[in-house]
Design a protein around this motif. Structure first.
Motif: not given
Length: 199
Positions: A111-125
């Motif tokens: 539900n909250e992945l979009r809340r991360l900054p782009d760089e951090k979101r890319a790490e999770i992905v």
């Protein structure tokens, strides 16, 4: 001079992450404040910021902790002795067992992945893709004929994760079916599905 870490530094970080996961799962990232996380941990906001520089860093830690645990579980299972069928089944069981009890973390991830900054979101992905690749490789080991059919392999992989990613919405750990039974069912369905659907 840099401040040295206390002996229980990792334990305290884990406690913060766990409470944040619980609060974010129930109230959303925007609906739960750092002050609420601090209160749940029976500590101060300033001490929370000693462990995590920002609220987004706490959110990242919740997601990263979860996906890294899933990756480690899948890797361990994939490296177990046995043929491809046994290892694919072991990975399915290991992941289902890991999902059981991690409902708060999974809710936050979904539900909250979009809340991360782009760089951090890319790490999770990237970690999520690593997890998909582990299962994909096990499917390929079971069905080498799929070597030239990545779309079919990925579809089989995604069908499996579609089956287990939402366990937190329906699985009752106090119900008549325990997590081990669910894990065995998921493993059977995945292995049989690969064998049948792969052609």
């Amino acid at each position: 001079m840099a401040r040295t870490q206390s002996a229980d530094y990792a334990v305290r970080r884990d406690a913060i992450t766990r409470e944040a996961a619980r609060l974010y799962a129930r109230h959303g990232f925007l609906g739960a404040s750092v002050a609420q996380v601090a209160a749940a941990c029976e500590t101060s906001k300033s001490l929370i910021y000693h462990y995590y520089p920002s609220k987004e860093d706490i959110l990242f830690a919740v997601m990263d902790t979860h996906v890294q645990r899933l990756v480690r579980a899948a890797k361990r299972a994939a490296g177990e002795p046995g043929d491809a069928r046994a290892r694919l089944g072991a990975a399915a069981r290991a992941l289902v067992i890991r999902y059981e009890g991690a409902g708060d973390y999974q809710r936050v991830l979904l539900n909250e992945l979009r809340r991360l900054p782009d760089e951090k979101r890319a790490e999770i992905v990237a970690h999520q893709r690593e997890l998909l690749d582990i299962v994909d490789a096990l499917i390929l080991a079971l069905k080498p004929a799929l070597a030239c059919d990545l779309p079919r392999r990925r579809t089989l992989t995604m069908l499996f994760f579609g089956m287990i990613n939402w366990m937190h919405t329906w699985f009752d750990p106090d119900g008549p079916i325990d997590a081990t039974d669910v894990a065995d069912m998921a493993a059977t369905m995945l292995v049989a599905g690969v064998e049948q659907a792969a052609g």
